[in-house]
Design an enzyme around this catalytic site. Structure first.
Site, PDB file in Angstrom:
ATOM      1  N   GLU A  45       0.872  -1.185   0.000  1.00  0.00           N
ATOM      2  CA  GLU A  45       0.000   0.000   0.000  1.00  0.00           C
ATOM      3  C   GLU A  45       0.901   1.224   0.000  1.00  0.00           C
ATOM      4  OE1 GLU A  45      -3.616   2.390   2.282  1.00  0.00           O
ATOM      5  OE2 GLU A  45      -2.503   0.882   3.407  1.00  0.00           O
ATOM      6  N   ASP A 119      -3.271  11.654  -1.771  1.00  0.00           N
ATOM      7  CA  ASP A 119      -3.349  13.116  -1.722  1.00  0.00           C
ATOM      8  C   ASP A 119      -3.705  13.655  -3.113  1.00  0.00           C
ATOM      9  OD1 ASP A 119      -2.634  13.031   0.929  1.00  0.00           O
ATOM     10  OD2 ASP A 119      -0.509  13.413   0.574  1.00  0.00           O
ATOM     11  N   LYS A 123      -3.465  21.396  -7.807  1.00  0.00           N
ATOM     12  CA  LYS A 123      -2.926  22.293  -8.846  1.00  0.00           C
ATOM     13  C   LYS A 123      -2.417  21.485 -10.037  1.00  0.00           C
ATOM     14  CE  LYS A 123      -1.626  26.029  -5.786  1.00  0.00           C
ATOM     15  NZ  LYS A 123      -0.729  26.185  -4.662  1.00  0.00           N
ATOM     16  N   GLU A 195      -8.838   4.273   6.968  1.00  0.00           N
ATOM     17  CA  GLU A 195      -9.222   5.320   7.917  1.00  0.00           C
ATOM     18  C   GLU A 195     -10.018   6.429   7.206  1.00  0.00           C
ATOM     19  OE1 GLU A 195      -5.842   7.071   9.778  1.00  0.00           O
ATOM     20  OE2 GLU A 195      -7.084   8.233  11.132  1.00  0.00           O
ATOM     21  N   GLU A 197     -11.604   6.212   4.376  1.00  0.00           N
ATOM     22  CA  GLU A 197     -12.861   5.670   3.836  1.00  0.00           C
ATOM     23  C   GLU A 197     -13.943   5.716   4.916  1.00  0.00           C
ATOM     24  OE1 GLU A 197     -12.232   1.839   2.139  1.00  0.00           O
ATOM     25  OE2 GLU A 197     -14.315   1.571   1.539  1.00  0.00           O
TER      26      GLU A 197
HETATM   27  N1  SAM Z   1      -4.300   5.409   2.876  1.00  0.00           N
HETATM   28  C1  SAM Z   1      -4.722   6.039   4.105  1.00  0.00           C
HETATM   29  C2  SAM Z   1      -6.219   6.008   4.209  1.00  0.00           C
HETATM   30  O1  SAM Z   1      -6.880   5.736   3.196  1.00  0.00           O
HETATM   31  O2  SAM Z   1      -6.727   6.233   5.321  1.00  0.00           O
HETATM   32  C3  SAM Z   1      -4.148   7.450   4.248  1.00  0.00           C
HETATM   33  C4  SAM Z   1      -4.632   8.450   3.263  1.00  0.00           C
HETATM   34  S1  SAM Z   1      -3.805  10.028   3.419  1.00  0.00           S
HETATM   35  C5  SAM Z   1      -4.880  11.125   2.647  1.00  0.00           C
HETATM   36  C6  SAM Z   1      -2.504   9.897   2.211  1.00  0.00           C
HETATM   37  C7  SAM Z   1      -1.187   9.404   2.797  1.00  0.00           C
HETATM   38  O3  SAM Z   1      -0.268   9.190   1.733  1.00  0.00           O
HETATM   39  C8  SAM Z   1      -0.519  10.393   3.729  1.00  0.00           C
HETATM   40  O4  SAM Z   1      -0.202   9.760   4.949  1.00  0.00           O
HETATM   41  C9  SAM Z   1       0.712  10.861   2.975  1.00  0.00           C
HETATM   42  O5  SAM Z   1       1.775  11.210   3.818  1.00  0.00           O
HETATM   43  C10 SAM Z   1       1.018   9.660   2.111  1.00  0.00           C
HETATM   44  N2  SAM Z   1       1.737  10.002   0.887  1.00  0.00           N
HETATM   45  C11 SAM Z   1       1.416  10.962  -0.005  1.00  0.00           C
HETATM   46  N3  SAM Z   1       2.292  11.008  -1.014  1.00  0.00           N
HETATM   47  C12 SAM Z   1       3.195  10.029  -0.773  1.00  0.00           C
HETATM   48  C13 SAM Z   1       4.364   9.585  -1.458  1.00  0.00           C
HETATM   49  N4  SAM Z   1       4.776  10.167  -2.579  1.00  0.00           N
HETATM   50  N5  SAM Z   1       5.050   8.561  -0.922  1.00  0.00           N
HETATM   51  C14 SAM Z   1       4.660   7.963   0.228  1.00  0.00           C
HETATM   52  N6  SAM Z   1       3.554   8.356   0.924  1.00  0.00           N
HETATM   53  C15 SAM Z   1       2.839   9.369   0.434  1.00  0.00           C
END
Ligand code: SAM
Length: 214
Positions: A45, A119, A123, A195, A197
């Site tokens: 993941e 994320d 932009k 989390e 979701e």
């Molecule tokens: N997957 C989890 C969930 O569905 O509850 C967390 C979602 S959270 C919005 C997105 C996570 O992806 C964040 O903890 C962020 O730090 C991580 N993340 C974003 N870009 C990333 C990257 N390039 N490499 C590793 N992690 C990344």
């Protein structure tokens, strides 16, 4: 997901046996079966956040090896704490930016990739940072076994539409596309909520999901 900088999180990560340490990551391609001590399939993941989904998946599927990847130490710390409460032999973590994912897994070494609530980077000029962008799909293409699946869930319709549009130019095909996962009884079989979701479906946001391959 950004948590406050938690003092000591880097030290906890550096001391944790659950984490494959950054210093050895470049030696990892082709050695994941040795790291886990068995030949079970590897599911990863990317952007796991606090690890709720991947921990539940690893518990439910002891014959699959899971690797959770997270960019921020303060967030990864929460996943480590969950493992301290309930240790699982088939789950490891990496703290890294997924940009470098193809330096950590060998060609075709991964059997499934999950992207959950990535994320959005709204932009246009940041589109290549989005985890389902064609730039990232090209990296996944290297490490994911041919014919294996990548699954992506999000409640962000703009990000999802972008992700669907990226498929053809990147050479991927959709096996499943839904704009309302939770209303689809068949797709919900075995669905483990992340989390985000839980948070967004509880306020009525429909959850989009695709399953793709090439
Ligand atoms: N997957 C989890 C969930 O569905 O509850 C967390 C979602 S959270 C919005 C997105 C996570 O992806 C964040 O903890 C962020 O730090 C991580 N993340 C974003 N870009 C990333 C990257 N390039 N490499 C590793 N992690 C990344």
């Amino acid at each position: 997901m950004r948590l406050r900088n938690i003092t000591g999180s880097r030290e906890v990560i550096a001391d944790s046996d659950y984490v494959v340490q950054e210093s050895i990551l470049e030696q990892c391609p082709g050695t994941w079966s040795e790291i886990f001590g068995n030949d079970n399939p590897i599911h990863i993941e990317i952007g796991m956040g606090k690890g709720k989904f991947i921990h539940a998946m690893a518990k439910e599927h002891p014959d699959i090896n899971y690797v959770g990847i997270e960019k921020y130490s303060s967030v990864l710390l929460r996943a480590i704490q969950k493992m301290e409460e309930e240790e699982l032999p088939n789950l490891k973590f990496i703290r890294m930016d997924a940009e470098d994912i193809a330096k950590v897994f060998g060609k075709g070494e991964v059997d499934k990739i999950y992207l959950n609530f990535s994320d959005p980077w709204p932009k246009d000029r940041h589109a290549k940072r989005r985890l389902p962008s064609r730039q990232f799909l090209a990296r996944y293409d290297v490490i994911l076994k041919k014919g294996s699946r990548l699954e992506f869930k999000t409640d962000n319709r703009e990000l999802f539409d972008f992700a669907v549009e990226e498929l053809e130019p990147a050479g991927w095909k959709a096996e499943v596309i839904t704009y309302d996962l939770h209303s689809d009884e068949k797709l919900m079989e075995g669905n483990v909520m992340t989390e985000y979701e839980e948070k967004f479906s509880s306020i009525g946001n429909p959850i989009c999901k695709y399953i793709i391959y090439r």
